[in-house]
Design an enzyme around this catalytic site. Structure first.
Site, PDB file in Angstrom:
ATOM      1  CG  ASP A 161       1.659  -0.461  -5.099  1.00  0.00           C
ATOM      2  OD1 ASP A 161       2.046  -1.437  -5.776  1.00  0.00           O
ATOM      3  OD2 ASP A 161       1.510  -0.822  -3.988  1.00  0.00           O
ATOM      4  CB  VAL A 162       0.983  -0.630 -10.928  1.00  0.00           C
ATOM      5  CG1 VAL A 162       1.080  -1.439 -12.143  1.00  0.00           C
ATOM      6  CG2 VAL A 162       0.115   0.573 -11.375  1.00  0.00           C
ATOM      7  CG  ASP A 163       5.273  -4.645  -8.554  1.00  0.00           C
ATOM      8  OD1 ASP A 163       4.972  -5.402  -9.506  1.00  0.00           O
ATOM      9  OD2 ASP A 163       6.420  -4.517  -8.000  1.00  0.00           O
ATOM     10  CG  ASP A 164       1.294  -3.892  -3.238  1.00  0.00           C
ATOM     11  OD1 ASP A 164       1.358  -5.094  -2.440  1.00  0.00           O
ATOM     12  OD2 ASP A 164       2.054  -3.052  -3.110  1.00  0.00           O
ATOM     13  CB  ALA A 188       1.522  -8.874  -6.582  1.00  0.00           C
TER      14      ALA A 188
END
Length: 628
Positions: free
Chosen positions: A372-375, A378
């Site tokens: 996923d983009v957020d992980d 991060a």
């Protein structure tokens, strides 16, 4: 200077805490706590499969009972306006099935009274009614509204299987098999829940069909009819496609996409297809779910998934922002762990992103298929300092950056898992917006822009970033805030949008930023902190919690730091709140800060009360005292 000293002391305390809690493999496994839903489902699963796991079941029973409210209900969060009917039904089902709690005990009688008062089993949500149907407590409808053949509709059809979010597909695939076979599993220990219906004639569940839903289902059926004659035995072909969809996405631990609900449903869908509980796939799936059990307050909790990668990305970055050297053993171990978790497989994301190569990160410890983009942003923040000098990190960094850029939606925002999963027809289906879509969101878009603006040489003039900023401007609320998809809720979205725009070079004097600052200042509590209710997610407007929380305050203060050139009274009061409330231990400490799905479950990240204050303190010291 007293404030600076206090902040530095708090930073050192948090740094030491995080160093102490790191696992030998370099990760952090703070719990991903989601209420009692998965605990109840685990009891039901073990009893349905007739697996003698009595120590575990007794522990789960004790945990569920410890969370019951005085009126007999269970809540999704502390200030839910009334008890949650669906969660209470799931709890009493599990407790009765366990055999360790008598129906005549006062807690059980209170729960029964609450259920009947609020409409009975027939008023529970769709997923709970499916659970009841699997267990023989309700009848499956004679025909499920969505026929299994719908999965054969081509990708060019205006609504098709891959228009649905990956989370939705993972749950719908087994549900379609179960509904088609009308599968039930009744054991000698199955409880009798018939006394929990308010209408004794109500035996099966139905989906309330609006005119729009009926029209959509008729349209889908016409599409299916067009397949007849072109393909032989489309029913069996559809069932086989659904079964293979599940089997091809089983992770090494035996779970289906690392999701508890999807794995639970898969187990019974495969049994509906003829597998027994002794089959290796079923055994591995059960063991995979058990491997995600953690301990909270000396009691077992079945996590919906693990959060090791997410925890580790955020903690590694926060420690480095706080001045811990990239060469420190803690950071070296953490980032080596992250290198081992970058994805090299093509997942479903490639269906709508055909030219991109793998390079993302997922959320859980075992995730290899569903980045996923957020992980990913991060993880890239965490390894940035190493990637500048270490040739081993550079190709890993490049793959990650390229994957994130490729994931931008056509509307300019960023999703979580897949591009352009925003088909408006899906909103007509039950649970459409929360479970079936993966639209652009302010938190993902803001966080992604912040990553590019702060950690690469890309800024507001770069066309994709410029397009993302315009998406944020377009989706700002009238009061100046932004709603979010994955955090609670408007404070989180506003923090993400503000820090993103500032990192990309949007001027602090921009009207959009001024409106957001005014909103944050307006909702600050008298004690200097901020707090937002999960009711914001349900009501789709900002609902104050009435009390301040550590994490909401950290987000709000960090946003104000990003847009301020001096310590404002609001920042100072917020920092004071964080410093003076670091040791509080009450329901506000455990209040959910993450969304799962509106009205279904919310997430208490046990890492958040360490990560976000540390990051906020670091930015405060760096900006206003020029250290680090």
């Amino acid at each position: 200077m007293a404030l600076k000293k206090q902040v530095l002391e708090e930073m050192n305390r948090l740094i030491e805490k995080l160093r102490t809690d790191q696992l030998p493999d370099g990760s952090w496994d703070y719990p991903f706590e989601t209420g009692i839903k998965t605990d109840a489902y685990m009891i039901i699963l073990l009893r349905m499969l007739e697996l003698e796991e009595e120590d575990l079941i007794r522990g789960l029973v004790k945990r569920i009972l410890s969370k019951q409210a005085q009126d007999g209900s269970w809540k999704l969060f502390h200030d839910e306006k009334t008890g949650n009917l669906t969660t209470t039904i799931e709890a009493i089902y599990a407790l009765r099935y366990s055999g360790y709690v008598s129906n005549e005990e006062s807690q059980m009688m209170a729960a029964k009274g609450f259920i009947l008062k609020h409409g009975g089993l027939e008023k529970s949500q769709m997923f709970t009614q499916i659970l009841l149907a699997i267990g023989g407590q309700m009848d499956w409808p004679s025909s499920f509204p969505i026929p299994v053949e719908a999965v054969l509709l081509p990708n060019q059809f205006p609504i098709n299987f891959y228009d649905i979010s990956v989370f939705g597909r993972a749950n719908i695939a087994p549900i379609l098999i179960l509904s088609d076979t009308r599968y039930t599993k009744i054991t000698n220990r199955s409880p009798d829940l018939s006394d929990l219906f308010t209408d004794r004639e109500a035996g099966s569940f139905t989906l309330r069909q609006t005119r729009d839903l009926r029209s959509l289902l008729d349209y889908i059926k016409k599409g299916i009819d067009s397949l007849v004659g072109i393909q032989e035995d489309i029913h069996e072909k559809a069932i086989n496609k659904l079964e293979m969809y599940m089997l091809n996405r089983i992770e090494a631990d035996g779970t289906f996409y690392s999701y508890f609900s999807a794995t639970f449903l898969m187990i019974f869908a495969l049994m509906a297809r003829g597998k027994t509980k002794e089959d290796k796939i079923i055994v591995n799936a059960v063991n995979g779910l058990k491997s995600m059990i953690c301990e909270i307050d000396n009691l077992p909790h079945c996590q919906y998934t693990t959060a090791n990668v997410w925890n580790t990305t955020l903690i590694s970055y926060a420690l480095q922002e706080a001045g811990v050297s990239k060469n420190a053993n803690t950071i070296q171990k953490a980032n080596q762990y992250l290198l081992s978790r970058q994805h090299y497989k093509y997942g479903d994301w490639v269906i709508h992103n055909k030219h991109a190569k793998p390079g993302g990160w997922g959320f859980s410890n075992i995730n290899t298929l569903n980045p996923d983009v957020d992980d990913t942003t991060a993880a890239l923040r965490a390894i940035r300092r190493q990637s500048i000098q270490n040739h081993h990190f550079r190709p890993i960094w490049d793959r990650g950056v390229e994957w994130v850029l490729s994931m931008q939606n056509d509307d300019g925002g960023w999703p979580a898992f897949e591009r352009n999963i925003d088909n408006p027809l899906l909103t007509i289906l039950p649970g459409g917006e929360d479970l079936l879509l993966d639209e652009s969101s302010a938190d993902l878009t803001g966080r992604t822009i912040e990553f590019f603006g702060k950690h690469t040489n890309l800024n507001k003039r770069y066309p994709p970033i410029k397009k993302g900023i315009k998406w944020l401007w377009k989706h700002q609320e009238e009061d100046g805030s932004w709603n979010s998809r994955w955090g609670i809720c408007y404070i989180y979205g506003t923090w993400a949008a503000l820090t993103g725009m500032r990192a990309a070079g949007v001027e602090a004097e921009h009207p959009s930023i001024h409106k957001a600052i005014s909103w944050l200042n307006k909702i600050q509590n008298d004690d200097g902190g901020w707090g937002e209710s999960c009711n914001s997610d349900i009501e789709e407007e900002y609902v104050p919690l009435g009390f301040s929380t550590i994490t909401h305050t950290a987000w709000a203060v960090d946003a104000l730091i990003a847009v301020s050139d001096k310590i404002t009274p609001q920042i100072q009061k917020g920092i004071n709140f964080l410093c003076h409330n670091a040791d509080i231990n009450n329901w506000r400490t455990t209040y959910p800060m993450g969304q799962g799905a509106a009205g279904l479950f919310y997430i208490h990240y046990h890492s958040y009360n360490y990560i976000w204050p540390l990051l906020t303190y670091s930015h405060f010291i760096h900006k206003f005292y020029k250290e680090y």
